[in-house]
Design a protein around this motif. Structure first.
Motif, PDB file in Angstrom:
ATOM      1  N   VAL A  62      16.413   3.582   4.935  1.00  0.00           N
ATOM      2  CA  VAL A  62      15.521   4.692   5.278  1.00  0.00           C
ATOM      3  C   VAL A  62      14.144   4.151   5.648  1.00  0.00           C
ATOM      4  O   VAL A  62      13.525   4.616   6.605  1.00  0.00           O
ATOM      5  CB  VAL A  62      15.436   5.707   4.117  1.00  0.00           C
ATOM      6  CG1 VAL A  62      14.457   6.822   4.449  1.00  0.00           C
ATOM      7  CG2 VAL A  62      16.821   6.273   3.804  1.00  0.00           C
ATOM      8  N   PHE A  63      13.645   3.145   4.898  1.00  0.00           N
ATOM      9  CA  PHE A  63      12.288   2.661   5.127  1.00  0.00           C
ATOM     10  C   PHE A  63      12.064   2.151   6.546  1.00  0.00           C
ATOM     11  O   PHE A  63      10.955   2.232   7.070  1.00  0.00           O
ATOM     12  CB  PHE A  63      11.896   1.587   4.097  1.00  0.00           C
ATOM     13  CG  PHE A  63      12.310   0.181   4.467  1.00  0.00           C
ATOM     14  CD1 PHE A  63      11.463  -0.643   5.210  1.00  0.00           C
ATOM     15  CD2 PHE A  63      13.535  -0.331   4.058  1.00  0.00           C
ATOM     16  CE1 PHE A  63      11.847  -1.943   5.547  1.00  0.00           C
ATOM     17  CE2 PHE A  63      13.922  -1.613   4.390  1.00  0.00           C
ATOM     18  CZ  PHE A  63      13.076  -2.428   5.140  1.00  0.00           C
ATOM     19  N   SER A  64      13.099   1.635   7.188  1.00  0.00           N
ATOM     20  CA  SER A  64      12.936   1.071   8.534  1.00  0.00           C
ATOM     21  C   SER A  64      13.407   2.033   9.632  1.00  0.00           C
ATOM     22  O   SER A  64      13.444   1.675  10.799  1.00  0.00           O
ATOM     23  CB  SER A  64      13.693  -0.255   8.642  1.00  0.00           C
ATOM     24  OG  SER A  64      15.070  -0.060   8.378  1.00  0.00           O
ATOM     25  N   SER A  65      13.740   3.253   9.247  1.00  0.00           N
ATOM     26  CA  SER A  65      14.171   4.259  10.225  1.00  0.00           C
ATOM     27  C   SER A  65      12.945   4.870  10.899  1.00  0.00           C
ATOM     28  O   SER A  65      11.818   4.728  10.427  1.00  0.00           O
ATOM     29  CB  SER A  65      14.983   5.351   9.531  1.00  0.00           C
ATOM     30  OG  SER A  65      16.167   4.811   9.009  1.00  0.00           O
ATOM     31  N   SER A  66      13.193   5.606  11.965  1.00  0.00           N
ATOM     32  CA  SER A  66      12.085   6.245  12.683  1.00  0.00           C
ATOM     33  C   SER A  66      11.409   7.284  11.799  1.00  0.00           C
ATOM     34  O   SER A  66      12.000   7.792  10.840  1.00  0.00           O
ATOM     35  CB  SER A  66      12.607   6.922  13.960  1.00  0.00           C
ATOM     36  OG  SER A  66      13.385   8.057  13.623  1.00  0.00           O
ATOM     37  N   ARG A  67      10.188   7.605  12.116  1.00  0.00           N
ATOM     38  CA  ARG A  67       9.427   8.588  11.343  1.00  0.00           C
ATOM     39  C   ARG A  67      10.156   9.938  11.328  1.00  0.00           C
ATOM     40  O   ARG A  67      10.194  10.622  10.321  1.00  0.00           O
ATOM     41  CB  ARG A  67       8.005   8.731  11.919  1.00  0.00           C
ATOM     42  CG  ARG A  67       7.132   9.669  11.140  1.00  0.00           C
ATOM     43  CD  ARG A  67       6.776   9.079   9.778  1.00  0.00           C
ATOM     44  NE  ARG A  67       6.201  10.113   8.945  1.00  0.00           N
ATOM     45  CZ  ARG A  67       6.520  10.325   7.681  1.00  0.00           C
ATOM     46  NH1 ARG A  67       7.375   9.536   7.073  1.00  0.00           N
ATOM     47  NH2 ARG A  67       5.979  11.277   7.005  1.00  0.00           N
ATOM     48  N   GLY A  68      10.754  10.312  12.457  1.00  0.00           N
ATOM     49  CA  GLY A  68      11.477  11.577  12.526  1.00  0.00           C
ATOM     50  C   GLY A  68      12.641  11.639  11.555  1.00  0.00           C
ATOM     51  O   GLY A  68      12.864  12.663  10.902  1.00  0.00           O
ATOM     52  N   VAL A  69      13.385  10.552  11.447  1.00  0.00           N
ATOM     53  CA  VAL A  69      14.505  10.488  10.504  1.00  0.00           C
ATOM     54  C   VAL A  69      13.973  10.524   9.074  1.00  0.00           C
ATOM     55  O   VAL A  69      14.497  11.242   8.222  1.00  0.00           O
ATOM     56  CB  VAL A  69      15.372   9.228  10.753  1.00  0.00           C
ATOM     57  CG1 VAL A  69      16.344   8.983   9.612  1.00  0.00           C
ATOM     58  CG2 VAL A  69      16.124   9.369  12.068  1.00  0.00           C
ATOM     59  N   GLN A  70      12.917   9.788   8.803  1.00  0.00           N
ATOM     60  CA  GLN A  70      12.329   9.789   7.461  1.00  0.00           C
ATOM     61  C   GLN A  70      11.879  11.189   7.058  1.00  0.00           C
ATOM     62  O   GLN A  70      12.078  11.599   5.911  1.00  0.00           O
ATOM     63  CB  GLN A  70      11.150   8.819   7.396  1.00  0.00           C
ATOM     64  CG  GLN A  70      11.564   7.370   7.477  1.00  0.00           C
ATOM     65  CD  GLN A  70      10.368   6.419   7.545  1.00  0.00           C
ATOM     66  OE1 GLN A  70       9.225   6.840   7.695  1.00  0.00           O
ATOM     67  NE2 GLN A  70      10.648   5.127   7.431  1.00  0.00           N
ATOM     68  N   GLU A  71      11.302  11.918   7.992  1.00  0.00           N
ATOM     69  CA  GLU A  71      10.850  13.282   7.694  1.00  0.00           C
ATOM     70  C   GLU A  71      12.028  14.201   7.373  1.00  0.00           C
ATOM     71  O   GLU A  71      11.918  15.052   6.492  1.00  0.00           O
ATOM     72  CB  GLU A  71      10.039  13.839   8.865  1.00  0.00           C
ATOM     73  CG  GLU A  71       8.666  13.205   8.975  1.00  0.00           C
ATOM     74  CD  GLU A  71       7.907  13.583  10.243  1.00  0.00           C
ATOM     75  OE1 GLU A  71       8.456  14.326  11.096  1.00  0.00           O
ATOM     76  OE2 GLU A  71       6.759  13.124  10.377  1.00  0.00           O
ATOM     77  N   LYS A  72      13.149  14.037   8.078  1.00  0.00           N
ATOM     78  CA  LYS A  72      14.329  14.852   7.781  1.00  0.00           C
ATOM     79  C   LYS A  72      14.869  14.561   6.379  1.00  0.00           C
ATOM     80  O   LYS A  72      15.382  15.439   5.697  1.00  0.00           O
ATOM     81  CB  LYS A  72      15.436  14.591   8.799  1.00  0.00           C
ATOM     82  CG  LYS A  72      15.226  15.290  10.110  1.00  0.00           C
ATOM     83  CD  LYS A  72      16.418  15.067  11.007  1.00  0.00           C
ATOM     84  CE  LYS A  72      16.226  15.813  12.318  1.00  0.00           C
ATOM     85  NZ  LYS A  72      17.368  15.612  13.219  1.00  0.00           N
ATOM     86  N   ILE A  73      14.772  13.298   5.960  1.00  0.00           N
ATOM     87  CA  ILE A  73      15.318  12.874   4.663  1.00  0.00           C
ATOM     88  C   ILE A  73      14.366  13.199   3.507  1.00  0.00           C
ATOM     89  O   ILE A  73      14.791  13.325   2.359  1.00  0.00           O
ATOM     90  CB  ILE A  73      15.667  11.363   4.705  1.00  0.00           C
ATOM     91  CG1 ILE A  73      16.819  11.145   5.705  1.00  0.00           C
ATOM     92  CG2 ILE A  73      16.032  10.822   3.333  1.00  0.00           C
ATOM     93  CD1 ILE A  73      17.126   9.698   5.988  1.00  0.00           C
ATOM     94  N   GLU A  74      13.100  13.396   3.796  1.00  0.00           N
ATOM     95  CA  GLU A  74      12.063  13.610   2.786  1.00  0.00           C
ATOM     96  C   GLU A  74      12.449  14.597   1.674  1.00  0.00           C
ATOM     97  O   GLU A  74      12.244  14.298   0.487  1.00  0.00           O
ATOM     98  CB  GLU A  74      10.781  14.086   3.475  1.00  0.00           C
ATOM     99  CG  GLU A  74       9.578  14.164   2.587  1.00  0.00           C
ATOM    100  CD  GLU A  74       8.811  12.868   2.521  1.00  0.00           C
ATOM    101  OE1 GLU A  74       8.103  12.689   1.518  1.00  0.00           O
ATOM    102  OE2 GLU A  74       8.911  12.042   3.437  1.00  0.00           O
ATOM    103  N   PRO A  75      13.039  15.766   1.971  1.00  0.00           N
ATOM    104  CA  PRO A  75      13.373  16.714   0.885  1.00  0.00           C
ATOM    105  C   PRO A  75      14.354  16.167  -0.148  1.00  0.00           C
ATOM    106  O   PRO A  75      14.383  16.649  -1.281  1.00  0.00           O
ATOM    107  CB  PRO A  75      13.987  17.909   1.635  1.00  0.00           C
ATOM    108  CG  PRO A  75      13.472  17.809   3.026  1.00  0.00           C
ATOM    109  CD  PRO A  75      13.307  16.334   3.294  1.00  0.00           C
TER     110      PRO A  75
END
Length: 195
Positions: free
Chosen positions: A148-161
């Protein structure tokens, strides 16, 4: 993989949460299942094992999972013909309502590979989630199991919850031995997100 290896389980005894991912094989009323369950039982007796996660498309008879000494969890699956019925939140919820003794392991990457936002799984199955396989994919249709840490910001935002769930997070990523140092980066990222 643990089932096939002579692994020193002492290192796992110090962890707060231990889970086992069942090997990919056909589970039913057969000798292979009995042998696998015996090994899983040995592991469960050696370490404090909370549950064993199964790919449900490989279970031919769910009644055999009730014979385990440890709670069985099913996992949502990525796309594919043999995986139909196990990909979307409503499908998983219907199974769990008919089979209340089973737990659910939410695999973030598998959901995203099917084009489902993690929030949909959390909203539909939040209370039924036993643990999370934390990983990422950049695009629907690709079950990549990335950090997750090296994924795009958009993917990180989806995973945030997912970090607010207060359920055990299991980092499940595809790596080679040279990638092992990246695990420390992923752990640091997860700890920061969990506060």
């Amino acid at each position: 993989a643990v089932l096939a290896l002579d692994v020193n389980l002492q290192r796992l005894k110090g962890l707060k949460f231990n889970s086992l991912h069942a090997p990919i094989m056909e589970y039913g009323k057969n000798a292979e299942t009995k042998k696998a369950f015996e090994k899983m039982g040995e592991i469960a007796r050696e370490i404090r094992l909370e549950h064993i996660t199964f790919h449900p498309n490989h279970v031919r008879d769910f009644s055999v999972l009730k014979r385990l000494e440890t709670r069985a969890c099913i996992e949502n699956l990525a796309d594919g013909e043999r995986r139909k019925g196990w990909q979307f939140p409503k499908e998983i919820k219907a199974f769990l309502e008919k089979n209340p003794g089973f737990g659910f392991c939410f695999d973030v990457n598998h959901g995203m590979a099917n084009g489902v936002d993690p929030k949909e799984f959390l909203g539909t199955l939040g209370e039924k989630i036993s643990c999370v396989h934390l990983n990422a994919t950049e695009r629907a249709g690709a079950a990549e199991h990335n950090f997750v840490f090296s994924s795009s910001r958009g993917v990180q935002e989806k995973i945030e919850p997912v970090f607010a769930l207060e359920k055990p997070l299991i980092i499940e990523v595809d790596i080679t031995p040279k990638d092992l140092p990246l695990i420390k980066e992923e752990i640091a990222y997860v700890r920061k997100k969990m506060g």
